[in-house]
Design a protein around this motif. Structure first.
Motif, PDB file in Angstrom:
ATOM      1  N   TYR A  29       0.695  -1.287  -0.067  1.00 33.05           N
ATOM      2  CA  TYR A  29      -0.086   0.069   0.019  1.00 33.05           C
ATOM      3  C   TYR A  29       0.971   1.268  -0.115  1.00 33.05           C
ATOM      4  N   PHE A  32       5.667   5.727  -0.360  1.00 33.68           N
ATOM      5  CA  PHE A  32       6.831   6.602   0.192  1.00 33.68           C
ATOM      6  C   PHE A  32       7.942   6.118  -0.577  1.00 33.68           C
ATOM      7  N   GLY A  73      11.236   7.508   7.288  1.00 35.47           N
ATOM      8  CA  GLY A  73      11.528   6.521   6.194  1.00 35.47           C
ATOM      9  C   GLY A  73      10.473   6.340   5.282  1.00 35.47           C
ATOM     10  N   GLY A  74      10.488   5.113   4.782  1.00 35.51           N
ATOM     11  CA  GLY A  74      11.597   3.855   5.067  1.00 35.51           C
ATOM     12  C   GLY A  74      11.488   3.733   6.460  1.00 35.51           C
ATOM     13  N   GLU A 106      11.223   6.907  13.664  1.00 35.49           N
ATOM     14  CA  GLU A 106      10.149   6.065  13.336  1.00 35.49           C
ATOM     15  C   GLU A 106      10.861   4.489  13.251  1.00 35.49           C
ATOM     16  N   GLY A 131       5.343   1.878  13.829  1.00 36.09           N
ATOM     17  CA  GLY A 131       4.297   1.595  12.770  1.00 36.09           C
ATOM     18  C   GLY A 131       3.732   0.156  13.082  1.00 36.09           C
ATOM     19  N   GLN A 133       0.076  -0.385  12.656  1.00 35.21           N
ATOM     20  CA  GLN A 133      -0.548  -0.709  11.468  1.00 35.21           C
ATOM     21  C   GLN A 133      -2.089  -1.306  11.807  1.00 35.21           C
ATOM     22  N   ARG A 145       3.200  -6.714   6.174  1.00 32.94           N
ATOM     23  CA  ARG A 145       4.173  -6.397   7.282  1.00 32.94           C
ATOM     24  C   ARG A 145       4.846  -7.413   7.704  1.00 32.94           C
ATOM     25  N   ASP A 170       1.229   4.173  14.956  1.00 38.00           N
ATOM     26  CA  ASP A 170       0.701   4.234  13.673  1.00 38.00           C
ATOM     27  C   ASP A 170      -0.298   3.373  13.431  1.00 38.00           C
ATOM     28  N   MET A 172      -3.575   1.885  11.053  1.00 36.00           N
ATOM     29  CA  MET A 172      -4.468   2.177   9.766  1.00 36.00           C
ATOM     30  C   MET A 172      -6.090   1.602  10.230  1.00 36.00           C
ATOM     31  N   GLN A 202      -6.734   6.359   7.491  1.00 36.68           N
ATOM     32  CA  GLN A 202      -7.670   5.675   6.664  1.00 36.68           C
ATOM     33  C   GLN A 202      -6.577   5.213   5.489  1.00 36.68           C
ATOM     34  N   THR A 204      -5.360   4.275   1.888  1.00 37.99           N
ATOM     35  CA  THR A 204      -5.582   4.864   0.714  1.00 37.99           C
ATOM     36  C   THR A 204      -5.035   4.222  -0.350  1.00 37.99           C
ATOM     37  N   ARG A 419      -1.571  10.160   5.607  1.00 41.46           N
ATOM     38  CA  ARG A 419      -0.348  10.405   6.462  1.00 41.46           C
ATOM     39  C   ARG A 419      -0.338  11.610   6.681  1.00 41.46           C
TER      40      ARG A 419
HETATM   41  C1  SAM Z   1       6.971   6.019   6.698  1.00 42.19           C
HETATM   42  S1  SAM Z   1       5.600   4.778   7.299  1.00 42.19           S
HETATM   43  C2  SAM Z   1       6.142   4.504   9.007  1.00 42.19           C
HETATM   44  C3  SAM Z   1       7.259   3.758   9.480  1.00 42.19           C
HETATM   45  C4  SAM Z   1       7.566   2.441   9.138  1.00 42.19           C
HETATM   46  N1  SAM Z   1       8.088   2.587   7.838  1.00 42.19           N
HETATM   47  C5  SAM Z   1       6.517   1.563   9.235  1.00 42.19           C
HETATM   48  O1  SAM Z   1       5.781   1.238   8.234  1.00 42.19           O
HETATM   49  O2  SAM Z   1       6.535   0.896  10.242  1.00 42.19           O
HETATM   50  C6  SAM Z   1       4.338   6.068   7.823  1.00 42.19           C
HETATM   51  C7  SAM Z   1       3.150   5.682   8.190  1.00 42.19           C
HETATM   52  O3  SAM Z   1       2.161   5.861   7.135  1.00 42.19           O
HETATM   53  C8  SAM Z   1       1.059   5.272   6.922  1.00 42.19           C
HETATM   54  N2  SAM Z   1       0.690   4.674   5.557  1.00 42.19           N
HETATM   55  C9  SAM Z   1       1.671   4.397   4.592  1.00 42.19           C
HETATM   56  N3  SAM Z   1       0.869   4.364   3.267  1.00 42.19           N
HETATM   57  C10 SAM Z   1      -0.423   4.317   3.555  1.00 42.19           C
HETATM   58  C11 SAM Z   1      -1.448   4.403   2.854  1.00 42.19           C
HETATM   59  N4  SAM Z   1      -1.428   4.034   1.540  1.00 42.19           N
HETATM   60  N5  SAM Z   1      -2.940   4.826   3.404  1.00 42.19           N
HETATM   61  C12 SAM Z   1      -2.683   5.115   4.856  1.00 42.19           C
HETATM   62  N6  SAM Z   1      -1.595   5.234   5.559  1.00 42.19           N
HETATM   63  C13 SAM Z   1      -0.391   4.756   4.955  1.00 42.19           C
HETATM   64  C14 SAM Z   1       1.448   3.991   7.765  1.00 42.19           C
HETATM   65  O4  SAM Z   1       0.804   4.066   8.988  1.00 42.19           O
HETATM   66  C15 SAM Z   1       2.898   4.081   8.322  1.00 42.19           C
HETATM   67  O5  SAM Z   1       3.141   3.765   9.495  1.00 42.19           O
END
Ligand code: SAM
Ligand code: SF4
Length: 422
Positions: A29, A32, A73-74, A106, A131, A133, A145, A170, A172, A202, A204, A419
């Motif tokens: 999903y 980033f 990140g990442g 993070e 994270g 989720q 994950r 974090d 979702m 939510q 996305t 996010r």
């Molecule tokens: C950079 S990541 C966090 C740190 C680490 N990479 C992790 O995933 O555990 C940032 C956060 O954005 C959220 N996220 C990423 N893609 C998403 C999406 N498509 N829809 C909703 N939330 C999203 C997730 O909750 C994620 O933990």
């Protein structure tokens, strides 16, 4: 380019964002700017490159204090505590870091060795964003994950044991096939780990991701809205204040780094694909900076590879609103003038029209999104697009916060249910 008067522009607070572009594997999903790690992590060369990046950019903010550092990140927690320590030491050497600066790391629960949080703390980290989720094992597998619910719980225990109680989870919701009760159970599990902050996003479907190519069946809008409402109510009951579209915090535990984005503060961005925003009040100019996205290109790049783009004053109201309207408390005329150098009059008429539509609540010199405006933030923001959208266009409405570097090239923080900085 500049059709509007620039008068009261002042130098805002300054933060530092550091991007770490690798993950153990790529979640289906996620869009980033992150890459599955192929082979061993070359932590040393990357940290050396980050330090060189910081040394090259530091003169742009000479003498300005840094209020927060966000290691994002990442998966920054792939980097060992010694590497993070070396980076933070360099940051202290090269910049006046405020003595009480918030320093967030993070972390992915699947990358945390026993005892690691103590070492990150000793290295200078004082806040962690984990994270989680979901706490449903099957759902975590669907989300690609690398960790189990038990590993998230153990990571949270380790955070408490390390004295890092100022941590975010974090989470979702509106996940593939998810029922309301499952979303609420996830939230209750998260709250049971006693975080200081909770980011509730939510899910996305982002262009370019596996989920966008083969979309899973997601809850419909009404069900997603019911999840949001029920979870927000439970968060409020648990003592969490809802201060931004997706962010909830215990009193005093709001994320200072993200608040700086949302109040249109400045930030240096170092690392692969990192973006920065810098105000030069003396010459009435606000610039965005960007580094090459791909880690290999970034590693090989000369200092001059950093690009600079001045934000036109016609783009500024929209850019400001993309951030400030995410805040449940909104903003006032003084902040708008200080951060953009523009008069409230530039916005007043359009704000009033949106208040008429029930999307904003206004006083003479302040404004905040109404509950409906917060829910339909994209619609609300569309009303403020510059007349000739150039670099600022509607596609940015699905972009994340500046601290997050996605595969797309925008630093903007816009996704209402997406996010927002954690
Ligand atoms: C950079 S990541 C966090 C740190 C680490 N990479 C992790 O995933 O555990 C940032 C956060 O954005 C959220 N996220 C990423 N893609 C998403 C999406 N498509 N829809 C909703 N939330 C999203 C997730 O909750 C994620 O933990
Ligand atoms: S959600 Fe986090 S762990 Fe997954 S690919 Fe994106 S940045 Fe990496």
């Amino acid at each position: 380019m500049s059709a509007l008067p620039m008068s009261a522009l002042t130098t805002p607070p300054l933060a530092l964002y550091v991007h770490f572009p690798w993950c153990v594997s790529k979640c289906p999903y996620c869009d980033f700017n992150s890459y599955a790690l192929n082979g061993a992590l070359a932590a040393e060369p990357y940290v050396e490159r980050l330090v060189r990046d910081l040394a090259a950019q530091a003169p742009l903010v000479a003498g300005r204090e840094v209020i927060s550092v966000f290691l994002g990140g990442g998966t920054p927690s792939l980097f060992p505590p010694e590497a993070i320590g070396r980076l933070l030491e360099a940051a202290r050497r090269l910049l006046p870091l405020a003595p009480v600066a918030e320093v967030t790391l993070e972390a992915n629960p699947g990358t945390i060795e026993r005892g690691a949080f103590r070492e990150y703390r000793a290295a200078g980290v004082n806040r962690v964003s984990l994270g989680a989720q979901s706490f449903d094992a099957a759902m975590l597998r669907t989300l690609g994950r690398i960790h189990s619910p038990a590993e998230t719980c153990r990571a949270a225990e380790e955070l408490h044991a390390a004295g890092l109680t100022n941590f975010n989870l974090d989470l979702m919701y509106a996940l593939p096939g998810q029922e309301l009760s499952a979303a609420v159970r996830d939230l209750e599990m998260a709250l049971a780990l006693s975080p200081a902050h909770l980011s509730h996003y939510q899910l996305t479907l982002e262009p370019g991701t596996l989920f966008a190519a083969r979309p899973p069946a997601l809850p419909d809008e009404d069900l997603a809205a019911a999840m949001l409402e029920e979870c927000a109510a439970r968060l409020a009951t648990a003592g969490f204040g809802h201060y931004e579209v997706s962010a909830h915090a215990r009193p005093g535990a709001q994320c200072r780094h993200n608040l700086n984005y949302w109040t249109f503060g400045d930030y240096l961005g170092i690392g692969a694909g990192a973006h920065g925003k810098l105000t030069f009040a003396a010459r009435a100019q606000i610039e965005r900076t960007a580094q090459p996205r791909e880690p290999r290109r970034y590693l090989a790049a000369a200092d001059a590879a950093l690009t600079h783009r001045a934000i036109g004053s016609d783009e500024l109201p929209f850019e400001f609103l993309l951030n400030a309207l995410r805040l449940t408390g909104g903003f006032d005329a003084a902040l708008f003038a200080a951060r953009t150098g523009l008069s409230w009059r530039v916005l007043e008429r359009r704000l009033a029209a949106e208040a008429e539509r029930g999307l904003l609540e206004m006083t003479a010199e302040s404004v905040r999104p109404s509950p409906r405006g917060l829910r339909f933030l994209n619609d609300l923001l569309l009303a403020f697009l510059p007349e000739t959208p150039k670099k600022t266009d509607a596609s940015r409405l699905s972009m994340p916060c500046p601290g997050f570097v996605r595969t797309t090239e925008s630093p903007l923080c816009t996704a209402p249910s997406g996010r927002s900085g954690e």
